[in-house]
Design an enzyme around this catalytic site. Structure first.
Site, PDB file in Angstrom:
ATOM      1  N   CYS A 173      67.560  50.757  31.822  1.00 26.57           N
ATOM      2  CA  CYS A 173      66.874  49.241  31.625  1.00 26.57           C
ATOM      3  C   CYS A 173      66.220  48.893  30.437  1.00 26.57           C
ATOM      4  CB  CYS A 173      65.699  49.267  32.640  1.00 26.57           C
ATOM      5  SG  CYS A 173      64.603  47.733  32.737  1.00 26.57           S
TER       6      CYS A 173
ATOM      7  N   CYS B 163      62.986  47.441  30.262  1.00 23.89           N
ATOM      8  CA  CYS B 163      61.804  48.295  30.371  1.00 23.89           C
ATOM      9  C   CYS B 163      61.439  49.195  29.433  1.00 23.89           C
ATOM     10  CB  CYS B 163      61.994  49.162  31.774  1.00 23.89           C
ATOM     11  SG  CYS B 163      62.792  48.185  33.055  1.00 23.89           S
ATOM     12  N   ASP B 164      62.616  49.860  28.678  1.00 26.98           N
ATOM     13  CA  ASP B 164      62.335  51.093  27.720  1.00 26.98           C
ATOM     14  C   ASP B 164      62.620  50.552  26.364  1.00 26.98           C
ATOM     15  OD1 ASP B 164      61.612  52.428  29.773  1.00 26.98           O
ATOM     16  OD2 ASP B 164      63.935  52.850  30.506  1.00 26.98           O
TER      17      ASP B 164
END
Ligand code: NAP
Length: 327
Positions: free
Chosen positions: A133, A136-137
């Site tokens: 992701c 997300c990261d």
């Protein structure tokens, strides 16, 4: 007991809830405890959902769908489903808390899960440089070199997003041409932070506590090389999330739930399937939403065939009922 339980909170689940709610079925929707909203929660801008000419962020789109479902009386529980019993006229859905909910019909729209590469150190280094992701990261990889694996729209979307942080992004693809749409290809080719590594498989992810490099192998020559990367984003597609219904619903050879023709009807009366669990081909937010509408309409027709006695046992608490609106 409910008339209908919807399992899943992506575009298919929420659209089914909007339709079922407007049909006065007072749906109960089970969203996951950690993945509520589905895959679009991990997406940046959605440019191809009709009605949003300027695009809309994935999480914003999902919160609008949720609000629309709730407006028409959908009750939502944020828990994971741990078991289903779809046999018989009364379906049972068990949640992580141990609670069991019953309904005369079920729409199964559990979506799909990120596919893994199947490499030895993939799980060990997950969260330590390996990710599925970018939204997300990606932030953790500012000024780093990273690799994205895959050749579809997801891989290119991840790679393009990651160029906001990384100083360089390798796009490693197992073939010599991309599966992604033309518009995404054009954008990726025009971005000078992205370097394509064609015809290459990842053979190992290297590093003790963090990803330090990956080893890729040229599928034509067999020659291996190390790419010095701190992050590895895997975007090689998804598999339908059907483990809950194994042994209860028929699956296609491709692993999706078998439905009758263009309907959402499974072979089990009162059980309908929608979204990625039934779709090996298109897998778009808009096609998932459409199949959710189909499932709610199919469920409505099914419920109309049941005896008044059975339907009478699905009374809704009048204190929490709502007024339907007509368009
Ligand atoms: P996808 O289209 O199935 O692409 C998966 C990619 O991963 C393919 O290039 C495939 O290679 C590669 N791959 C699969 N297994 C692999 C493995 N074990 N090792 C290495 N590579 C592997 O999946 P997706 O990109 O997630 O897209 C899914 C659907 O969502 C598509 O319909 C896509 O159009 C849609 N989507 C749309 C957008 C958008 O419109 N902006 C964004 C994201 C996704 P091969 O090409 O060799 O098979």
């Amino acid at each position: 007991m409910r008339q209908i339980i919807i399992i899943g909170s992506g575009p298919a689940g929420y659209t089914a809830a909007v339709y079922a709610g407007r049909a006065n079925m007072r749906p109960l929707l089970i969203a996951s405890s950690v993945e509520a909203g589905g895959e679009l929660m991990n997406t940046t801008e959605v440019e191809n959902f009709p009605g949003f000419p300027d695009g809309i962020m994935g999480p914003d789109l999902m919160s609008k769908m949720q609000a629309q479902a709730e407006k028409f009386g959908t009750d939502i529980i944020y828990e994971d489903v741990t078991g289903v019993d779809l046999s018989g006229p009364v379906k049972k859905v068990t949640l992580g808390s141990g609670a069991v909910h019953e309904a005369l019909s079920v729409i199964f729209a559990a979506g799909s899960a990120y596919r893994k590469l199947g490499l030895a150190d993939e799980d060990r280094l997950s969260g330590r440089g390996v990710s599925w992701c970018a939204t997300c990261d990606g932030f953790f990889f500012r000024d780093r070199t990273i690799a994205v694996i895959g050749g579809g729209d997801s891989a290119l979307e991840e790679a393009l997003f990651l160029t906001r942080f990384a100083d360089k992004v390798y796009l490693v693809h197992r073939r010599g041409s991309l599966r992604a749409s033309k518009i995404m290809q054009d954008r990726a080719f025009a971005n000078d932070k992205i370097e394509f590594v064609w015809n290459s498989d990842v053979v190992s992810i290297n590093g003790e506590d963090q990803v330090e490099s990956i080893t890729v192998r040229d599928t034509e020559t067999g020659v291996q090389q190390n790419l010095d990367v701190r992050g590895l984003f895997i975007a090689v597609g998804n598999d339908p999330r059907v483990h809950l219904v194994h042994g209860q619903l028929e699956l296609t050879p491709g692993g999706t739930i078998a439905v009758e023709g263009r309907s959402s009807r499974t072979a089990v009366p009162g059980v309908f399937a929608a979204g990625d669990v039934t779709d090996p081909t298109y897998r778009q937010a808009i096609t998932a939403a459409a199949s959710g509408a189909v499932a709610a309409l199919d469920a409505e027709h099914y419920l109309a065939t049941l005896s008044p006695d059975l339907l009478g046992s699905t009374a809704v608490d009048p204190a929490s009922s709502f007024e339907t609106t007509t368009v």
